[in-house]
Design a protein around this motif. Structure first.
Motif, PDB file in Angstrom:
ATOM      1  N   LYS A  93       8.222  -4.338   6.305  1.00  0.00           N
ATOM      2  CA  LYS A  93       8.850  -4.024   7.585  1.00  0.00           C
ATOM      3  C   LYS A  93       8.566  -5.152   8.575  1.00  0.00           C
ATOM      4  O   LYS A  93       7.408  -5.549   8.741  1.00  0.00           O
ATOM      5  CB  LYS A  93       8.311  -2.697   8.115  1.00  0.00           C
ATOM      6  CG  LYS A  93       8.646  -1.524   7.216  1.00  0.00           C
ATOM      7  CD  LYS A  93       7.951  -0.259   7.684  1.00  0.00           C
ATOM      8  CE  LYS A  93       8.223   0.878   6.691  1.00  0.00           C
ATOM      9  NZ  LYS A  93       7.399   2.058   6.989  1.00  0.00           N
ATOM     10  N   PRO A  94       9.606  -5.676   9.217  1.00  0.00           N
ATOM     11  CA  PRO A  94       9.412  -6.823  10.119  1.00  0.00           C
ATOM     12  C   PRO A  94       8.339  -6.592  11.179  1.00  0.00           C
ATOM     13  O   PRO A  94       7.548  -7.488  11.465  1.00  0.00           O
ATOM     14  CB  PRO A  94      10.783  -7.023  10.756  1.00  0.00           C
ATOM     15  CG  PRO A  94      11.751  -6.294   9.901  1.00  0.00           C
ATOM     16  CD  PRO A  94      10.983  -5.230   9.178  1.00  0.00           C
ATOM     17  N   GLU A  95       8.292  -5.397  11.705  1.00  0.00           N
ATOM     18  CA  GLU A  95       7.314  -5.091  12.750  1.00  0.00           C
ATOM     19  C   GLU A  95       5.892  -4.939  12.213  1.00  0.00           C
ATOM     20  O   GLU A  95       4.931  -4.852  12.981  1.00  0.00           O
ATOM     21  CB  GLU A  95       7.722  -3.827  13.520  1.00  0.00           C
ATOM     22  CG  GLU A  95       7.644  -2.538  12.726  1.00  0.00           C
ATOM     23  CD  GLU A  95       8.857  -2.214  11.852  1.00  0.00           C
ATOM     24  OE1 GLU A  95       8.921  -1.068  11.384  1.00  0.00           O
ATOM     25  OE2 GLU A  95       9.724  -3.095  11.626  1.00  0.00           O
TER      26      GLU A  95
ATOM     27  N   LEU B  46       8.109  -9.447  -0.004  1.00  0.00           N
ATOM     28  CA  LEU B  46       6.826  -9.846  -0.562  1.00  0.00           C
ATOM     29  C   LEU B  46       7.020 -10.040  -2.057  1.00  0.00           C
ATOM     30  O   LEU B  46       7.613  -9.191  -2.723  1.00  0.00           O
ATOM     31  CB  LEU B  46       5.766  -8.766  -0.318  1.00  0.00           C
ATOM     32  CG  LEU B  46       5.433  -8.464   1.130  1.00  0.00           C
ATOM     33  CD1 LEU B  46       4.550  -7.224   1.219  1.00  0.00           C
ATOM     34  CD2 LEU B  46       4.763  -9.661   1.794  1.00  0.00           C
ATOM     35  N   PHE B  47       6.542 -11.155  -2.570  1.00  0.00           N
ATOM     36  CA  PHE B  47       6.580 -11.432  -3.997  1.00  0.00           C
ATOM     37  C   PHE B  47       5.147 -11.534  -4.484  1.00  0.00           C
ATOM     38  O   PHE B  47       4.362 -12.319  -3.950  1.00  0.00           O
ATOM     39  CB  PHE B  47       7.331 -12.737  -4.283  1.00  0.00           C
ATOM     40  CG  PHE B  47       7.160 -13.221  -5.697  1.00  0.00           C
ATOM     41  CD1 PHE B  47       7.716 -12.528  -6.752  1.00  0.00           C
ATOM     42  CD2 PHE B  47       6.412 -14.353  -5.971  1.00  0.00           C
ATOM     43  CE1 PHE B  47       7.535 -12.959  -8.065  1.00  0.00           C
ATOM     44  CE2 PHE B  47       6.227 -14.805  -7.272  1.00  0.00           C
ATOM     45  CZ  PHE B  47       6.799 -14.097  -8.312  1.00  0.00           C
ATOM     46  N   GLY B  48       4.792 -10.712  -5.433  1.00  0.00           N
ATOM     47  CA  GLY B  48       3.457 -10.735  -6.011  1.00  0.00           C
ATOM     48  C   GLY B  48       3.507 -11.241  -7.439  1.00  0.00           C
ATOM     49  O   GLY B  48       4.449 -10.952  -8.178  1.00  0.00           O
TER      50      GLY B  48
ATOM     51  N   ILE C  69       0.660   0.509   2.390  1.00  0.00           N
ATOM     52  CA  ILE C  69       1.946   1.123   2.048  1.00  0.00           C
ATOM     53  C   ILE C  69       2.836   1.335   3.274  1.00  0.00           C
ATOM     54  O   ILE C  69       4.044   1.089   3.193  1.00  0.00           O
ATOM     55  CB  ILE C  69       1.745   2.411   1.227  1.00  0.00           C
ATOM     56  CG1 ILE C  69       1.298   2.029  -0.196  1.00  0.00           C
ATOM     57  CG2 ILE C  69       3.014   3.256   1.189  1.00  0.00           C
ATOM     58  CD1 ILE C  69       0.970   3.193  -1.099  1.00  0.00           C
ATOM     59  N   PRO C  70       2.303   1.756   4.427  1.00  0.00           N
ATOM     60  CA  PRO C  70       3.186   1.901   5.591  1.00  0.00           C
ATOM     61  C   PRO C  70       3.824   0.585   6.052  1.00  0.00           C
ATOM     62  O   PRO C  70       4.817   0.608   6.783  1.00  0.00           O
ATOM     63  CB  PRO C  70       2.266   2.462   6.674  1.00  0.00           C
ATOM     64  CG  PRO C  70       1.181   3.153   5.924  1.00  0.00           C
ATOM     65  CD  PRO C  70       0.972   2.309   4.696  1.00  0.00           C
ATOM     66  N   CYS C  71       3.293  -0.540   5.623  1.00  0.00           N
ATOM     67  CA  CYS C  71       3.868  -1.849   5.961  1.00  0.00           C
ATOM     68  C   CYS C  71       5.057  -2.186   5.072  1.00  0.00           C
ATOM     69  O   CYS C  71       5.868  -3.049   5.412  1.00  0.00           O
ATOM     70  CB  CYS C  71       2.820  -2.953   5.797  1.00  0.00           C
ATOM     71  SG  CYS C  71       1.374  -2.810   6.855  1.00  0.00           S
ATOM     72  N   GLN C  72       5.165  -1.527   3.933  1.00  0.00           N
ATOM     73  CA  GLN C  72       6.116  -1.903   2.900  1.00  0.00           C
ATOM     74  C   GLN C  72       7.331  -0.985   2.875  1.00  0.00           C
ATOM     75  O   GLN C  72       7.277   0.148   3.343  1.00  0.00           O
ATOM     76  CB  GLN C  72       5.435  -1.863   1.533  1.00  0.00           C
ATOM     77  CG  GLN C  72       4.233  -2.769   1.434  1.00  0.00           C
ATOM     78  CD  GLN C  72       3.389  -2.474   0.213  1.00  0.00           C
ATOM     79  OE1 GLN C  72       3.439  -1.404  -0.371  1.00  0.00           O
ATOM     80  NE2 GLN C  72       2.593  -3.457  -0.184  1.00  0.00           N
ATOM     81  N   THR C  73       8.383  -1.488   2.278  1.00  0.00           N
ATOM     82  CA  THR C  73       9.575  -0.686   2.034  1.00  0.00           C
ATOM     83  C   THR C  73      10.101  -1.017   0.636  1.00  0.00           C
ATOM     84  O   THR C  73      10.381  -2.176   0.324  1.00  0.00           O
ATOM     85  CB  THR C  73      10.643  -0.904   3.126  1.00  0.00           C
ATOM     86  OG1 THR C  73      11.775  -0.116   2.828  1.00  0.00           O
ATOM     87  CG2 THR C  73      11.038  -2.341   3.287  1.00  0.00           C
TER      88      THR C  73
ATOM     89  N   LEU D  16      12.408  -1.350  -2.659  1.00  0.00           N
ATOM     90  CA  LEU D  16      13.806  -1.736  -2.850  1.00  0.00           C
ATOM     91  C   LEU D  16      14.622  -0.532  -3.317  1.00  0.00           C
ATOM     92  O   LEU D  16      14.125   0.325  -4.053  1.00  0.00           O
ATOM     93  CB  LEU D  16      13.920  -2.855  -3.881  1.00  0.00           C
ATOM     94  CG  LEU D  16      13.154  -4.145  -3.595  1.00  0.00           C
ATOM     95  CD1 LEU D  16      13.434  -5.168  -4.689  1.00  0.00           C
ATOM     96  CD2 LEU D  16      13.494  -4.713  -2.231  1.00  0.00           C
ATOM     97  N   ASP D  17      15.877  -0.482  -2.916  1.00  0.00           N
ATOM     98  CA  ASP D  17      16.761   0.618  -3.314  1.00  0.00           C
ATOM     99  C   ASP D  17      16.947   0.700  -4.818  1.00  0.00           C
ATOM    100  O   ASP D  17      17.271   1.759  -5.351  1.00  0.00           O
ATOM    101  CB  ASP D  17      18.133   0.466  -2.655  1.00  0.00           C
ATOM    102  CG  ASP D  17      18.082   0.632  -1.146  1.00  0.00           C
ATOM    103  OD1 ASP D  17      17.124   1.255  -0.630  1.00  0.00           O
ATOM    104  OD2 ASP D  17      19.005   0.135  -0.471  1.00  0.00           O
ATOM    105  N   THR D  18      16.754  -0.405  -5.517  1.00  0.00           N
ATOM    106  CA  THR D  18      17.002  -0.467  -6.959  1.00  0.00           C
ATOM    107  C   THR D  18      15.772  -0.165  -7.800  1.00  0.00           C
ATOM    108  O   THR D  18      15.825  -0.296  -9.022  1.00  0.00           O
ATOM    109  CB  THR D  18      17.538  -1.867  -7.329  1.00  0.00           C
ATOM    110  OG1 THR D  18      16.603  -2.853  -6.871  1.00  0.00           O
ATOM    111  CG2 THR D  18      18.903  -2.113  -6.703  1.00  0.00           C
ATOM    112  N   CYS D  19      14.679   0.242  -7.174  1.00  0.00           N
ATOM    113  CA  CYS D  19      13.456   0.546  -7.937  1.00  0.00           C
ATOM    114  C   CYS D  19      13.692   1.678  -8.924  1.00  0.00           C
ATOM    115  O   CYS D  19      14.501   2.584  -8.679  1.00  0.00           O
ATOM    116  CB  CYS D  19      12.317   0.927  -6.996  1.00  0.00           C
ATOM    117  SG  CYS D  19      11.495  -0.490  -6.286  1.00  0.00           S
TER     118      CYS D  19
END
Length: 109
Positions: A11-13, A52-54, A84-88, A90-93
């Protein structure tokens, strides 16, 4: 050894907070990562797409068991309550997937 890659949105914020968390990863989390046979773990940020790429190397024999161990750890669950609250996702997961796993198509040592 198996190299693995994964991607997720951020999330950008929440980018500044995510960076701050990872500038001082808790020692218990670093120990757990090693205990679960993960080495050379790196997370990259891509802006302005906010991805984010891990990437890591898995040196164990039972990836599912090691990931279950990691997920069950109380300190890791506490860590995830911040990250986790920082992340979103992907729709394709896939079902049950948070970070989207990626296929390795090229590697050069």
């Amino acid at each position: 050894m198996q190299r693995m890659g994964m991607v997720i949105g951020v999330k950008p914020e929440m980018i500044a907070e995510y960076k701050q968390l990872h500038a001082k990863v808790w020692p218990e989390i670093l120990d757990l990562i090693s205990l679960c046979n993960i080495r050379n773990y790196t997370i990259f940020l891509r802006e302005p797409e906010n991805l984010l790429f891990g990437t890591w190397e898995y040196h164990g024999n039972d990836f599912r068991a090691d990931m279950a161990k990691m997920a069950a750890d109380p300190k890791n669950q506490e860590w995830w309550s911040f990250t986790i609250p920082c992340q979103t996702s992907l729709d394709t997961c896939q079902e049950g997937e948070w970070w989207a796993m990626m296929e390795e198509v090229f590697h050069h040592d």
